[in-house]
Design a protein around this motif. Sequence first.
Motif, PDB file in Angstrom:
ATOM      1  N   SER A 139      37.510  45.444  35.081  1.00  0.00           N
ATOM      2  CA  SER A 139      37.722  45.297  33.646  1.00  0.00           C
ATOM      3  C   SER A 139      39.115  44.735  33.342  1.00  0.00           C
ATOM      4  CB  SER A 139      37.534  46.640  32.952  1.00  0.00           C
ATOM      5  OG  SER A 139      37.281  46.425  31.582  1.00  0.00           O
ATOM      6  N   ARG A 140      39.344  44.448  32.082  1.00  0.00           N
ATOM      7  CA  ARG A 140      40.655  43.931  31.643  1.00  0.00           C
ATOM      8  C   ARG A 140      41.323  44.955  30.741  1.00  0.00           C
ATOM      9  NH1 ARG A 140      41.023  39.886  35.144  1.00  0.00           N
ATOM     10  NH2 ARG A 140      39.737  38.077  34.696  1.00  0.00           N
ATOM     11  N   PRO A 141      42.639  45.094  30.843  1.00  0.00           N
ATOM     12  CA  PRO A 141      43.339  46.002  29.929  1.00  0.00           C
ATOM     13  C   PRO A 141      43.468  45.365  28.548  1.00  0.00           C
ATOM     14  CG  PRO A 141      44.906  44.873  31.347  1.00  0.00           C
ATOM     15  CD  PRO A 141      43.542  44.407  31.772  1.00  0.00           C
TER      16      PRO A 141
ATOM     17  N   TYR B 186      27.679  42.741  28.113  1.00  0.00           N
ATOM     18  CA  TYR B 186      27.847  41.501  27.353  1.00  0.00           C
ATOM     19  C   TYR B 186      28.721  40.504  28.120  1.00  0.00           C
ATOM     20  CZ  TYR B 186      28.094  38.193  23.649  1.00  0.00           C
ATOM     21  OH  TYR B 186      27.973  37.031  22.935  1.00  0.00           O
ATOM     22  N   TRP B 187      29.788  41.036  28.773  1.00  0.00           N
ATOM     23  CA  TRP B 187      30.640  40.142  29.585  1.00  0.00           C
ATOM     24  C   TRP B 187      29.795  39.468  30.671  1.00  0.00           C
ATOM     25  CZ3 TRP B 187      31.351  40.855  34.873  1.00  0.00           C
ATOM     26  CH2 TRP B 187      32.193  39.924  35.468  1.00  0.00           C
ATOM     27  N   ARG B 188      28.884  40.262  31.302  1.00  0.00           N
ATOM     28  CA  ARG B 188      28.057  39.705  32.388  1.00  0.00           C
ATOM     29  C   ARG B 188      27.184  38.566  31.855  1.00  0.00           C
ATOM     30  NH1 ARG B 188      25.179  41.742  36.309  1.00  0.00           N
ATOM     31  NH2 ARG B 188      23.546  42.447  34.905  1.00  0.00           N
TER      32      ARG B 188
ATOM     33  N   LEU C 269      27.737  36.699  29.195  1.00  0.00           N
ATOM     34  CA  LEU C 269      28.566  35.556  28.803  1.00  0.00           C
ATOM     35  C   LEU C 269      28.972  34.749  30.039  1.00  0.00           C
ATOM     36  CD1 LEU C 269      29.548  34.760  26.024  1.00  0.00           C
ATOM     37  CD2 LEU C 269      31.695  35.920  26.471  1.00  0.00           C
ATOM     38  N   ARG C 270      29.292  35.462  31.093  1.00  0.00           N
ATOM     39  CA  ARG C 270      29.712  34.829  32.340  1.00  0.00           C
ATOM     40  C   ARG C 270      28.546  34.030  32.944  1.00  0.00           C
ATOM     41  NH1 ARG C 270      34.213  35.431  36.480  1.00  0.00           N
ATOM     42  NH2 ARG C 270      33.169  34.566  38.274  1.00  0.00           N
ATOM     43  N   LYS C 271      27.343  34.627  32.879  1.00  0.00           N
ATOM     44  CA  LYS C 271      26.169  33.956  33.421  1.00  0.00           C
ATOM     45  C   LYS C 271      25.902  32.670  32.622  1.00  0.00           C
ATOM     46  CE  LYS C 271      21.418  35.034  34.484  1.00  0.00           C
ATOM     47  NZ  LYS C 271      20.365  35.932  34.070  1.00  0.00           N
TER      48      LYS C 271
ATOM     49  N   GLU D 146      45.295  23.863  31.463  1.00  0.00           N
ATOM     50  CA  GLU D 146      46.604  24.299  31.927  1.00  0.00           C
ATOM     51  C   GLU D 146      46.674  24.471  33.460  1.00  0.00           C
ATOM     52  OE1 GLU D 146      48.916  24.252  29.885  1.00  0.00           O
ATOM     53  OE2 GLU D 146      50.552  25.430  30.729  1.00  0.00           O
ATOM     54  N   THR D 147      45.710  25.211  33.998  1.00  0.00           N
ATOM     55  CA  THR D 147      45.744  25.516  35.440  1.00  0.00           C
ATOM     56  C   THR D 147      45.641  24.248  36.290  1.00  0.00           C
ATOM     57  OG1 THR D 147      43.397  25.877  35.194  1.00  0.00           O
ATOM     58  CG2 THR D 147      44.779  27.831  35.295  1.00  0.00           C
ATOM     59  N   THR D 148      44.749  23.340  35.881  1.00  0.00           N
ATOM     60  CA  THR D 148      44.508  22.151  36.700  1.00  0.00           C
ATOM     61  C   THR D 148      45.722  21.226  36.686  1.00  0.00           C
ATOM     62  OG1 THR D 148      42.202  22.327  36.071  1.00  0.00           O
ATOM     63  CG2 THR D 148      42.876  20.258  37.078  1.00  0.00           C
TER      64      THR D 148
ATOM     65  N   PRO E  75      45.410  40.230  34.463  1.00  0.00           N
ATOM     66  CA  PRO E  75      45.485  41.661  34.747  1.00  0.00           C
ATOM     67  C   PRO E  75      44.105  42.308  34.825  1.00  0.00           C
ATOM     68  CG  PRO E  75      46.474  41.124  32.607  1.00  0.00           C
ATOM     69  CD  PRO E  75      46.090  39.841  33.224  1.00  0.00           C
ATOM     70  N   HIS E  76      43.957  43.247  35.759  1.00  0.00           N
ATOM     71  CA  HIS E  76      42.747  44.063  35.862  1.00  0.00           C
ATOM     72  C   HIS E  76      43.118  45.470  35.359  1.00  0.00           C
ATOM     73  CE1 HIS E  76      40.317  41.547  38.927  1.00  0.00           C
ATOM     74  NE2 HIS E  76      41.339  40.805  38.567  1.00  0.00           N
ATOM     75  N   VAL E  77      42.117  46.353  35.266  1.00  0.00           N
ATOM     76  CA  VAL E  77      42.414  47.740  34.877  1.00  0.00           C
ATOM     77  C   VAL E  77      41.432  48.664  35.594  1.00  0.00           C
ATOM     78  CG1 VAL E  77      40.911  47.833  32.826  1.00  0.00           C
ATOM     79  CG2 VAL E  77      43.003  49.163  32.851  1.00  0.00           C
TER      80      VAL E  77
ATOM     81  N   ILE F 227      44.401  33.831  47.563  1.00  0.00           N
ATOM     82  CA  ILE F 227      43.533  34.179  46.415  1.00  0.00           C
ATOM     83  C   ILE F 227      44.023  33.548  45.100  1.00  0.00           C
ATOM     84  CG2 ILE F 227      42.417  36.301  47.218  1.00  0.00           C
ATOM     85  CD1 ILE F 227      44.817  37.835  45.965  1.00  0.00           C
ATOM     86  N   PRO F 228      44.278  32.220  45.085  1.00  0.00           N
ATOM     87  CA  PRO F 228      44.737  31.625  43.828  1.00  0.00           C
ATOM     88  C   PRO F 228      43.706  31.699  42.712  1.00  0.00           C
ATOM     89  CG  PRO F 228      44.136  29.909  45.403  1.00  0.00           C
ATOM     90  CD  PRO F 228      44.093  31.213  46.146  1.00  0.00           C
ATOM     91  N   PHE F 229      42.425  31.880  43.067  1.00  0.00           N
ATOM     92  CA  PHE F 229      41.376  31.985  42.052  1.00  0.00           C
ATOM     93  C   PHE F 229      40.900  33.437  41.887  1.00  0.00           C
ATOM     94  CE2 PHE F 229      41.016  27.615  43.658  1.00  0.00           C
ATOM     95  CZ  PHE F 229      41.036  26.888  42.472  1.00  0.00           C
TER      96      PHE F 229
ATOM     97  N   ARG G 135      34.111  40.215  41.309  1.00  0.00           N
ATOM     98  CA  ARG G 135      33.388  39.971  40.050  1.00  0.00           C
ATOM     99  C   ARG G 135      34.148  39.061  39.085  1.00  0.00           C
ATOM    100  NH1 ARG G 135      31.378  44.873  41.599  1.00  0.00           N
ATOM    101  NH2 ARG G 135      29.407  45.638  40.738  1.00  0.00           N
ATOM    102  N   ARG G 136      35.472  39.151  39.086  1.00  0.00           N
ATOM    103  CA  ARG G 136      36.258  38.387  38.115  1.00  0.00           C
ATOM    104  C   ARG G 136      36.817  37.095  38.679  1.00  0.00           C
ATOM    105  NH1 ARG G 136      36.616  39.480  32.410  1.00  0.00           N
ATOM    106  NH2 ARG G 136      36.173  41.677  32.197  1.00  0.00           N
ATOM    107  N   ILE G 137      36.345  36.669  39.840  1.00  0.00           N
ATOM    108  CA  ILE G 137      36.860  35.418  40.421  1.00  0.00           C
ATOM    109  C   ILE G 137      36.702  34.285  39.407  1.00  0.00           C
ATOM    110  CG2 ILE G 137      34.674  34.730  41.501  1.00  0.00           C
ATOM    111  CD1 ILE G 137      36.344  33.698  43.886  1.00  0.00           C
ATOM    112  N   CYS G 138      37.618  33.316  39.451  1.00  0.00           N
ATOM    113  CA  CYS G 138      37.590  32.215  38.487  1.00  0.00           C
ATOM    114  C   CYS G 138      36.243  31.481  38.545  1.00  0.00           C
ATOM    115  CB  CYS G 138      38.715  31.229  38.810  1.00  0.00           C
ATOM    116  SG  CYS G 138      38.631  29.747  37.799  1.00  0.00           S
ATOM    117  N   PRO G 139      35.511  31.439  37.443  1.00  0.00           N
ATOM    118  CA  PRO G 139      34.233  30.721  37.462  1.00  0.00           C
ATOM    119  C   PRO G 139      34.421  29.201  37.448  1.00  0.00           C
ATOM    120  CG  PRO G 139      34.660  31.619  35.273  1.00  0.00           C
ATOM    121  CD  PRO G 139      35.795  32.060  36.133  1.00  0.00           C
TER     122      PRO G 139
END
Length: 521
Positions: free
Chosen positions: A113-115, A138-140, A142-144, A322-324, A393-395, A453-455, A459-463
């Motif tokens: 999760s995210r804080p 809902y996050w799952r 949205l991610r899908k 930004e990241t790219t 950040p994770h929580v 692990i730049p990505f 579960r939260r790996i950069c999609p």
Amino acid sequence: MIKLRSVSTRHTMQLLMETSLLSTLFIFALFLLLTSIKRTSKKTTRLPPSPPTLPVIGNLHLLGSLTHRSLRALSNQYGSLMLLHLGQIPTLVISSPEMAKEIMKTQDRTFASRPPSKAAKLILSGALDLAFRPYSEYWRQLRKLTTVHLLCAKKVQSYRLLREEEVAVMLEKIRRASSSGPVNMTKTLVTFSADVITRVVSGRNFRESGKDELFGKLVKENNVAFAAFFFEDYFPSLAWIDELFGISTRARRTAKRWDTAIEEVIEEHVALREKYDDDVEEKDFIDILLSLLKKPDDETDTNISREEIKALLMDMFAAGTETTHVTLVWAMAELVRNPETMKKLQDEVRGTADEAKKGTLMIKEEDLERMVYLKAVIKEVLRLHPAAPLLLPHVSMEDCQIQGFHVPKNAKVLINAWAIGRDPKHWDEPEEFKPERFLNSSVDFKGNDFELIPFGAGRRICPGLHFAVSSMEIALANLVSGFDWELPLGMSATKMDMTEAPGLTIGKKEPLCLVAKPWVF
Ligand code: HEM
């Protein structure tokens, strides 16, 4: 008599047996109880090591503006699992591959999760987006949705021609600019990254509609807002101070500007759908989101609100740009600083390009597969300069144990991918730019090798991983094959300024200006 005695003996025997059975059961139960008490007492309440705290602020005074660097210095002293007290927020800092694996693999669900984040609350309508949304069903969904319709490998492959076109536009721009002096590569690469993502998401080029500058500015403002110090993030009861100092007002202004810009883009899509009576070929991401908005119960069960669509689009424009561009700027800076590596890469790229295409446009995506050194260069850039050095950040969603230490529920978790990529226990000469280290190694950034692990991972790996890597490979291959690169007169490679600018993503502080000399096959 005999019979009677024998009955009474049998009775006594039976009693004895029952008693011994009962006592055995009792001893067994006692044994189980003791073991369970012992096991419970093993679940320690011992917290991970922490630096001494100051009253009220805890360890906040120990953080500099480049947080990843401050945290590495602290972890060298307190270990790769360290607990900081940042104001009122317990914050776990992870600085080794082993600990990162605990968080993002062994106990991935607990930490998925995210804080709460004040910037996300103000700019992303209360974290209605994908990146800052807490873990939930809902996050799952949205991610899908985002993965299937925008970022999966098959979709990314389908954007191939679009990427090649944008690279061609960029090369042409550099060619023209190069005749009148050094080229501002930072600006050029921002535009390239933004053009690719905006075309994919909205079906059209923001450059052509004149929106590219506005979106570029908004992405920058986001980076500043997400790196700003909000009192509420560290002292939830002091949120009012953010109002007092105007930090919240500034973030609200950014949010308003984003809202107006994205509303306009959405409205253009709505107008087209109305004009063609909804018979628009669903070819861009916004069309797909709008179709889900209109018929929420059809097919997918996904019910997405307009506010959620806007927050999600903001994620895509900001994260995708930004990241790219930050990574590509670091890549070019490292290559110019290391001319032997640049030469080796140019030899590979120019040599691998299809003979038949020599003298024509440029490197095509089908050529990339054979470019092993190019892939090693990109890995090395991401090792030394992960665009988001502390990931997001994770929580912890519940109390848990890591390596015998107690981690309380709701502890914020920062994973220092930057420090892990430079850990001397895992990398030879970790501060050196040496793509060769990846040539005979299977280590990759796809979330299975926790030393790189730049990505992120789990579960939260950069999609957007495939999307980003495809854009970076084709851009870098063409930049180094299409031009020879030099520093402007008077600048030396060994003294090149590589200072980082603080932010959620960490880019090069000074713009990268280079002399580009067109190269013909
Ligand atoms: C070099 C390029 C990129 C790098 C280094 C990068 C890195 C990251 C990192 C470190 C995270 C957080 C992982 C975690 O919390 O553990 C992340 C999340 C995310 N990235 Fe990327 N990213 C890049 C490109 C992209 C692109 C091109 C897109 C979209 C087009 C994108 C979209 C996202 C989204 C939506 C999330 C949030 C995922 C979630 O929380 O479920 N990223 N990225």
